[in-house]
Enzyme design. Structure first.
Site, PDB file in Angstrom:
ATOM      1  N   ASP A   1       0.737  -1.136  -0.078  1.00  0.00           N
ATOM      2  CA  ASP A   1      -0.054   0.012  -0.037  1.00  0.00           C
ATOM      3  C   ASP A   1       0.823   1.319   0.033  1.00  0.00           C
ATOM      4  O   ASP A   1       0.647   2.081  -0.596  1.00  0.00           O
ATOM      5  CB  ASP A   1      -0.826   0.109   1.249  1.00  0.00           C
ATOM      6  CG  ASP A   1      -1.784   1.209   1.362  1.00  0.00           C
ATOM      7  OD1 ASP A   1      -2.828   1.259   0.748  1.00  0.00           O
ATOM      8  OD2 ASP A   1      -1.264   2.110   2.311  1.00  0.00           O
TER       9      ASP A   1
ATOM     10  N   LYS B   1       1.605   4.384  -2.913  1.00  0.00           N
ATOM     11  CA  LYS B   1       1.594   5.825  -2.674  1.00  0.00           C
ATOM     12  C   LYS B   1       2.872   6.565  -2.895  1.00  0.00           C
ATOM     13  O   LYS B   1       2.877   7.622  -3.551  1.00  0.00           O
ATOM     14  CB  LYS B   1       1.084   6.028  -1.023  1.00  0.00           C
ATOM     15  CG  LYS B   1      -0.250   5.401  -0.984  1.00  0.00           C
ATOM     16  CD  LYS B   1      -0.551   5.468   0.742  1.00  0.00           C
ATOM     17  CE  LYS B   1      -1.874   4.905   0.893  1.00  0.00           C
ATOM     18  NZ  LYS B   1      -2.075   4.652   2.470  1.00  0.00           N
TER      19      LYS B   1
END
Lengths: 415, 415
Positions: A200, A204
């Site tokens: 994750d 980003k």
């Protein structure tokens, strides 16, 4: 008063947050835009589920219904997963509809293509909500730091991992026990791998690279290391050196001007702005060529913070802040290389280390359980060659600042 | 390629910073604006002083020369003091020239008038550099948090005071000794009163109020308390309770919807984002109706950070980001009152305090030198009535968060 028509794809936490933000801030939107904002349609997956949606809004499971909404200006996308989202957004752009997305996995991969397609079709793409929830980091780079060249990015980008580390440190818990609490609180999914193994944060980081440098690194150049191997003792040893574990993403450029990045557990000094970032908070530090280092802290997720990011994006987009110039961002200026010179090493008690130890400067040490934790300083190459032969040793780097050439060191009146 | 012509008023640290920022980032400005930025003239005070200025730039002591520059688009103002600056900027606006100012004392007083006049004359005003140096807090409110209603502002707005407190705490110094170091380093002026008595932070707080709430409080409603009465022992006592002194400005609205503010030493818990803000750094925490709390940290002053603020402002202004709608900002939403329930009190040893002490809950205490330091919880009215009769007692509040009605407490997946 004329109207801006919007649709929302997906009605989970984020979709509901957008709906609520528009609903509760209708007056403010009217005041700024001079127009009313109307949610015309919402795309859902399961028609059987009960939902509290205003009956004037068309609720559908068919994306074509959304595309067919007359005079649709903006589509908010709050679905999980790469497909069919990417296909939906491509169709929206081709129809001249602006898009605002919260979908990091999709946007990390297809962001460059969507931005390019949007430019050709004269529409804009908002993606503030993909990265660090409510913290306006994308907006800060796109709108407020446009003259500055961004030289370095560091971030605590995954709230779940940060929460787990906080629990382990403050309550002396094992990784598994802390993960369980995160799951009970709804912070971690049933399959938590994307969060705890850094995937994750990786997405980003790619989006930040695209925004700050105008391009992404080769995905294979990003090392991705999670936190599941950490123990409460590791955290305690760090604390005894006045260091604290954080799961951080960093971006920098190597001497060949390749963008490099890393997602890994690092140690931060108590003087680093990440030191006090606890629980599900996120943080991003940007180093700009003029401004030096600025750090943004705030909620990395949540219904209303994410709704906030998407609705603020919407306003910027409607006010035409995302001009073509805002998207151009060539990397220039001197190349800087991050050199990490300090680590904490974990060595099993009784292991032989006298022969390599003199290669480092010993700063501090502590013995806990079966391990010796040593805080050392030395050359990166020395550490790398050591780890090749002594693969049982764990090493965690201290997060360091890249100095800027023009770093302000002179005493000038400060207020 | 067409040209944007600018002038700089004042050539001290800030004026030089603007000049250097434009000079070193010319390529970046060209890339974004598609135009060249040319410094045409600089207003100086002392013609005898030697300066390293490009000979193509007209250097003058006469403001009329600046006004007479043909096709002047933007004036950067980096002078100290209210007058003649205000007169200069008024004339510039009347001539249709955009202005960008770093002058907090002037802008706190004349900002509302200048913004109004600029609107009538179709020009924009940039004032990012007036508050918190390089930290883009004004831009964040003006451009990135336009849907959110700002409900509370807290800030470490004066780098000199923060530096002095850091020195006192880490080195056990007296206030006077720490001030001397600040002066030696060039952080504090020969007359440091504006900084250490909170006047500088007061001006910045007024500008933040104007930006976030669209209006200023009555200046008399802002209590302003400095740090010169603090001792190393006071700081040490706080540290023993895991609290830390900060000199902070806060803004809130009372139950009659008046904007209230305060500049005063406060104590922050180690979980507060200001806890680790040391030396000359600044920090601002904003609480928005949707986003919750976000905090910005960074350099509060310095040549290039301030130059950065002014040049980024310039770009936003040229790209017409400062539309009329950006300036409208009515205060709405529920009224929130800050109630501080915890304090650390300093009581002289041997003083009588048994009779009032039961009114508070004792959380912790420590004795240092001639004083007893007690960490208590209680009602604000109780403390106020106590201080009226026991005027030798010093009380410092713990900085508290105003909870938002919609505060996210429910567990939702966090990434």
């Amino acid at each position: 008063m004329s109207t801006i028509n919007v649709a929302i794809l997906g009605f989970g936490t984020v979709g509901q947050g957008v709906c609520e933000a528009i609903d509760t801030h209708q007056d403010r939107l009217k005041e700024v835009l001079g127009k009313e904002v109307k949610v015309r349609a919402i795309l859902i997956k399961d028609p059987a589920k009960e939902r509290d949606i205003d009956p004037s809004i068309h609720v559908t499971t068919d994306f074509q219904d959304i595309l067919d909404v007359p005079d649709l200006h903006v589509m908010f996308e709050a679905i999980v997963g790469e497909e069919p989202t990417y296909t939906y957004l491509t169709k929206a752009i081709e129809k001249g509809i602006h898009i605002i997305t919260a979908n990091k996995a999709m946007f990390a991969k297809h962001g460059p293509g969507l931005l390019e397609k949007a430019k050709r079709n004269g529409v804009s793409v908002g993606f503030e909500a993909t990265t660090a929830g409510g913290i306006p980091v994308i907006g800060s780079i796109r709108q407020l730091l446009k003259v500055n060249e961004i030289r370095q990015i560091q971030g605590i980008l995954n709230g779940t991992s940060n929460f787990i580390l906080s629990q382990m440190r403050t309550r002396g818990l094992s990784f598994d026990a802390a993960l369980k609490i995160a799951q009970e609180k709804g912070y971690a999914e049933a399959d938590p791998n994307n969060d705890i193994e850094g995937r994750d944060a990786f997405y980003k980081l790619l989006i930040l690279s695209q925004t700050a440098f105008g391009r992404q690194p080769d995905w294979n150049d990003i090392q991705c290391k999670g936190i599941s191997h950490l123990t409460a003792e590791w955290l305690q040893a760090a604390e005894s050196f006045r260091l604290r574990f954080k799961h951080a993403g960093t971006l920098w450029r190597d001497s060949a001007d390749h963008i490099k990045g890393e997602v890994a557990p690092v140690l931060v000094h108590e003087t680093h702005p990440f030191y006090g970032v606890e629980d599900v908070e996120n943080a991003i530090s940007l180093k700009g060529s003029l401004v030096g280092r600025i750090t943004l802290l705030g909620p990395g997720a949540g219904k209303l913070p994410t709704g906030s990011a998407m609705v603020e994006d919407f306003l910027s987009l409607i006010e035409r802040k995302y001009t073509a110039s805002a998207e151009s961002r060539a990397v220039a200026g001197e190349v800087l290389v991050e050199r990490t010179h300090q680590w904490v090493l974990r060595i099993r008690k009784g292991d032989e280390y006298q022969n390599w130890f003199p290669s480092f400067t010993l700063l501090d040490h502590i013995q806990l359980g079966d391990f010796l934790y040593v805080f050392v300083e030395g050359r990166k190459e020395t550490l790398e060659s050591l780890l090749r032969t002594q693969c049982h040793i764990q090493a965690v780097p201290i997060l360091k600042e890249i100095p800027l050439e023009n770093e302000v060191k002179t005493g000038t009146a400060v207020h």
